[in-house]
Design a protein around this motif. Structure first.
Motif, mmCIF file in Angstrom:
data_model
loop_
_atom_site.group_PDB
_atom_site.id
_atom_site.type_symbol
_atom_site.label_atom_id
_atom_site.label_comp_id
_atom_site.label_asym_id
_atom_site.label_seq_id
_atom_site.Cartn_x
_atom_site.Cartn_y
_atom_site.Cartn_z
ATOM 1 N N TYR A 29 -4.540 6.339 -2.784
ATOM 2 C CA TYR A 29 -3.917 5.161 -2.175
ATOM 3 C C TYR A 29 -4.043 3.994 -3.171
ATOM 4 O O TYR A 29 -5.147 3.619 -3.584
ATOM 5 N N LEU A 74 -7.069 -1.597 4.053
ATOM 6 C CA LEU A 74 -6.148 -0.770 4.852
ATOM 7 C C LEU A 74 -6.953 0.092 5.823
ATOM 8 O O LEU A 74 -7.953 0.730 5.446
ATOM 9 N N TRP A 131 0.870 -1.180 0.000
ATOM 10 C CA TRP A 131 0.000 0.000 0.000
ATOM 11 C C TRP A 131 0.911 1.235 0.000
ATOM 12 O O TRP A 131 1.813 1.352 0.832
ATOM 13 N N CYS A 173 -3.235 0.057 -4.045
ATOM 14 C CA CYS A 173 -2.990 -1.275 -3.488
ATOM 15 C C CYS A 173 -2.491 -2.192 -4.609
ATOM 16 O O CYS A 173 -3.133 -2.326 -5.658
#
Length: 393
Positions: A127, A114, A75, A129
């Motif tokens: 973000y 997350l 992440w 992943c």
């Protein structure tokens, strides 16, 4: 099995390398990442926590099959103008993460969501992943990448209220309100509290700048004004008290100062006038005429007058006392007397002589002639005369 050790940048490159190797073998790309519909963009208030939901599946796998894959998870946060920042990694069954970041489920698990706690404004960003799965023999089974946008909202900080201008009847003033921190930018609302409550709207109110313009003030407009700064994350408020005066404050102060000064001047003048009135009779009685002419030398007979022991004359009388009972009148003259009192004393009569003018006789104590006094070193003295009222002239 591939071991990803070293700094995060190196790990990230190795992870991308694994992804590329999987893409090169489409027949082995059996992994799918999932993000719930409608959760690809999240907005959360600062200080709260948020879950970025992501999980993966293996298509074609039997429902009752037990997962035997090895997971490589990353992440990281992306912001405009900045390099990617790794937030969490799970490789070789080792979890590495930043403070306030963690996985929702313990590993091994196909749910790789997350969790971010105690959010701050700097946590905003995209973000990403990235998941790469291998079997126990190290054979790649597939990979996938998903992104979620996170926007951290900041409620307005307590605003600051100010009054600009002089609040007097007929004047114009501006009430300002500004919050130092807010995301998104706050909008402002002004209202006056009871008993004369009122809510203000444009154009007198600037919703963005937070200023309220009050024109042609009156006493009825006095009161407590409240400003509320608000956005979708929250609100905060401040207030200012408006007191409309009926006359300029500066004029009142100036009038008080001038009145005090005038009063002091009048008081000092009265005191000086009173003192002058008390001293006027004494100065008038002791006033000496400096421009008076000196008296003429009188024809005194010998032994007619004498000086007092202290050498001063105490009284002066008219020369009429020296006139003989018979003969023509002579001009008035002043004659000094030896006494210390103010009573006038006439001198003794002088015998008449034929056509002989009177000789001036110098004043001498004890009947001593002027010639004798001259031989003794005596000096003539001019004595001031007096008028008939007894004052020196």
């Amino acid at each position: 099995m591939i071991s990803l050790s070293g700094p995060p940048a190196t790990n990230l490159l190795q992870f991308f390398f694994l992804g590329l190797s999987t893409v090169a073998s489409p027949s082995r790309a059996q992994l799918e990442l999932h993000v719930p519909t409608g959760l690809t963009k999240l907005q959360v208030v600062e200080g709260k926590e948020v879950v970025l939901p992501v999980w993966y599946t293996m298509p074609g796998e039997m429902p009752d099959a037990q997962p035997s894959e090895v997971l490589f998870l990353l992440w990281f946060q992306e912001q405009k103008g900045k390099d990617p920042d790794q937030v969490l990694s799970y490789m070789n069954k080792v979890l590495s993460k930043k403070p306030r970041a963690s996985l929702v489920h313990d590993m091994p698990s196909r749910n790789v969501s997350l969790l971010l706690q105690a959010l701050q404004e700097k946590d905003s960003g995209s973000y990403r992943c990235s998941v790469n799965v291998q079997d126990e023999k190290g054979t790649p089974l597939g990979n996938g990448v998903k992104s979620i946008e996170l926007n951290v909202l900041v409620p307005p900080a307590t605003p600051s209220c100010h009054l600009l201008g002089v609040p007097r009847v007929g004047a114009n003033v501006t009430l300002s309100c500004q919050s130092s921190r807010s995301k998104p930018l706050a909008q402002y609302q002004w209202e006056r509290l009871p008993p004369s409550s009122k809510v203000f709207y444009p154009p007198v109110l600037d919703l963005v700048r937070g200023s309220l313009m009050l024109t042609n003030l009156s006493s009825a407009m006095s009161g407590v004004y409240v400003c509320k700064a608000q956005n979708m994350a929250g609100s905060a408020q401040c207030n200012v008290t408006l007191e409309v005066s009926t006359e300029p404050r500066a004029a009142v102060v100036a009038g008080a100062v001038v009145g005090t000064l005038v009063g002091l001047v009048l008081l000092v003048g009265l005191v000086l006038l009173y003192q002058r009135r008390d001293k006027a009779p004494e100065e008038l009685a002791n006033d000496i005429k400096e421009d008076a002419t000196a008296p003429r030398t009188l024809p005194w007979p010998k032994g007619s007058d004498t000086l007092s022991k202290n050498g001063t004359l105490s009284s002066v009388t008219s020369a009429r006392a020296f006139q003989p009972p018979h003969g023509p009148p002579r001009p008035s003259v002043l004659t000094p007397t030896p006494s210390l009192s103010s009573q006038a004393v006439s001198s003794p009569k002088q015998p008449r002589t034929k056509e002989i003018p009177p000789q001036p006789v110098s004043l001498s104590p004890g009947g001593v002639s002027s010639s004798s006094l001259g031989r003794m070193g005596a000096v003539p003295v001019m004595v001031p005369a007096q008028n008939q009222a007894g004052s020196l002239v």
